[in-house]
Design an enzyme around this catalytic site. Structure first.
Site, PDB file in Angstrom:
ATOM      1  N   LYS A 286      57.615  28.234  35.958  1.00 45.17           N
ATOM      2  CA  LYS A 286      57.810  29.165  37.070  1.00 45.17           C
ATOM      3  C   LYS A 286      56.500  29.374  37.817  1.00 45.17           C
ATOM      4  CE  LYS A 286      61.374  32.083  34.879  1.00 45.17           C
ATOM      5  NZ  LYS A 286      62.448  31.903  35.870  1.00 45.17           N
ATOM      6  N   ARG A 360      71.346  29.774  29.253  1.00 41.46           N
ATOM      7  CA  ARG A 360      72.682  29.230  28.998  1.00 41.46           C
ATOM      8  C   ARG A 360      72.694  28.311  27.778  1.00 41.46           C
ATOM      9  NH1 ARG A 360      72.860  26.728  34.976  1.00 41.46           N
ATOM     10  NH2 ARG A 360      71.616  28.623  35.256  1.00 41.46           N
TER      11      ARG A 360
END
Ligand code: BES
Ligand code: MN
Ligand code: ZN
Length: 510
Positions: A286, A360
């Site tokens: 990020k 996920r």
């Protein structure tokens, strides 16, 4: 921690340090005109203010207007009483415009004003609030708002500026309020536990230490506790949790907590929460700006742990099993990488195209494990996508899943003041997750509908026919702005109150 009591006597004569009353904007012509009311007229007084107003010979609204009170939400006006009340200080807190047909404030308005009052009372020893009057619902809302607004996180500070208000007595006309207030206090305590976990920095809250804290909380509440360490995860074939955790020197965990539901459980509910103790993005790293926000990437796990403990404390007749995957998503020489294929728990394979779509992956393992117990309902919650914030903002959770149950969860969330909105899981998105080499890929090739794509990915791991809900709390679980109402800076504890309401609803209606 702030002590709560109920009291039936008049607030005007209470021998305390401060008395709280509520104010509402003056009515304009056409009370629901969409403005903030007549700003030149004195505010209206909330129902519970009657005894205080009488002590002021009916002049309290005029007096407050002189001091600038308008009744707007989050407004606090303090007035020295100079002997008019037994307490030396009157605190008038704005409830905001009442949008209901009856012109009465909603329970959420009472909850928020109570939180604002609790913050304004920091440093005060003992107060009486009249926001809780009359009736049980007002007492419950005031109890929750007070305890949540009074929350502080000071574990890492040398000294606290001002201690939270020591004790608040809730004025009530309802002898049955005491029991309802005890329940509300337990719910608020669960929210505070979740906030504490979220607010604990990632150098101290990493998978092993998080698992220890979850186990300690579970054992103290009499839950069955199971912790899988990295060796047990490898043995069990939890490829998602292991893959995501592989870049960190601090290995992953999977925690299971079970509340039996007592002697006659009405239903079995599986709770699953994302426990990424810090999300750098991994090799798909990020940008540095605001990366500190990713200390909250375990907010779903925190909420699920706190709610399972709460179910035991409330002796809810629902069997609750929490399955909580915990990992730290780091880039390193041992980290998983884009193009890796992971074999998930249960055997499905996933091609990793972006290591920042890690939630996920750990959730897929946990959902398959949780579903093995054959629960009646499965609720999973996670700080899953930035796209949730793009679509719904920072205060509204996105709820996806099987149609009837996801709608029920969203409605209950709104009822308890944790705003939530139903989002679809369009079938056509599934093919965008097709992989060249594996059963599916962890991301689609576009940024479109990012929140829904994550939900569609998770659906692949939920057995057909199971009632399930996925609550994306990327925005609402962590508050970066200034405090308002009962929402303090940092972890908010969302969606503990939603989960508690869903469990209570299932206990009652199956
Ligand atoms: N933890 C983040 C989601 C998030 C973003 C939570 C902002 C709270 C605030 C999640 O793991 C993530 O990085 N998601 C990616 C998914 C993308 C790579 C498909 C995102 O939202 O950008
Ligand atoms: Mn991520
Ligand atoms: Zn994440």
């Amino acid at each position: 921690m702030t002590e709560l009591h109920t009291r039936t006597g008049s607030a005007a004569t209470a021998d305390v340090d401060a008395v709280v009353i509520g104010t509402l904007p003056a009515r304009t012509n056409g009370a629901n005109g969409g403005d903030d009311g007549d700003r030149t007229a004195p505010p209206r007084l909330a129902a519970g203010a009657a005894a205080v107003d009488a002590a002021f010979d009916g002049d309290v609204a005029t007096l407050l207007a002189v001091a600038g009170a308008t009744g707007r939400a989050d407004e606090v006006v303090k007035v020295p009483t100079r002997g008019t009340l037994a307490a030396p200080l009157l605190v008038a807190v704005g409830l905001g415009k009442a949008n209901g047909d009856d012109g009465e404030p909603s329970t959420e308005q009472l909850r928020r004003a109570s939180g604002t009052a609790a913050r304004a009372l920091a440093g005060t020893g003992h107060a009486v609030t009249t926001l809780s009057w009359p009736g049980t619902d007002a007492a419950v809302a005031t109890a929750e708002g007070t305890l949540l607004g009074a929350y502080t996180f000071t574990a890492y500070k040398k000294s606290e500026d001002r201690a939270p208000v020591g004790r608040v007595d809730l004025a009530t006309d309802d002898p049955g309020a005491e029991q309802a207030v005890r329940r509300a206090a337990a719910v608020a305590q669960a929210v505070r536990t979740a906030r504490d976990l979220v607010n604990t920095p990632p150098n101290d809250l990493y998978p092993a230490s998080f698992a220890e804290r979850a186990a300690a909380l579970g054992e103290a509440a009499g839950l069955e506790v199971e912790v899988l360490d990295d060796a047990a995860l490898a043995e069990g074939g939890y490829g998602g949790v292991l893959g995501v955790g592989s870049g960190s020197s601090r290995p992953p965990r999977l925690v299971r907590l079970r509340w039996s539901g007592g002697s006659a459980p009405r239903a079995a509910v599986a709770l699953v929460g994302k426990g990424i103790t810090f999300d750098t993005g991994g090799i798909s790293i990020k940008p540095a700006a605001n990366m500190d926000h990713m200390t909250s990437d375990m907010a779903g796990a925190a909420a699920v742990i706190a709610t399972t403990v709460l179910a035991a404390e409330l002796d809810l007749p629902v069997r609750v099993t929490a399955t909580v995957p915990m990992a730290e998503n780091m880039p390193s020489a041992t980290a998983y990488r884009p193009a890796d294929v992971l074999r998930m728990y249960g055997g499905k394979t996933v091609e990793v195209l972006n290591t920042d779509a890690e939630g996920r992956l750990i959730l897929a393992d946990a959902i398959v494990r949780a579903a093995e117990d054959e629960p009646d309902y499965l609720i999973e919650t996670s700080t899953l996508t930035g796209a949730q914030i793009v679509a719904l903002g920072t205060r509204t959770a996105g709820v996806m899943g099987s149609e009837v149950f996801r709608d029920r969860v969203a409605v209950l969330g709104r009822e308890v003041g944790e705003d939530a909105w139903t989002m679809p899981l369009p079938d056509h998105i599934r093919s965008e997750l097709d992989s060249r080499v594996a059963d599916l890929a962890n991301v689609t090739g576009s940024r479109n509908a990012g929140m829904l794509a994550a939900g569609v990915f998770l659906r692949e791991f939920v057995p057909n026919g199971l009632h399930w809900a996925h609550i994306d709390i990327a925005g609402p679980s962590f508050h970066t702005g200034g405090p308002y109402g009962y929402t303090t800076k940092g972890g908010t504890g969302v969606p503990v109150r939603t989960l508690a309401a869903v469990l209570a609803d299932i206990a009652e209606n199956g």
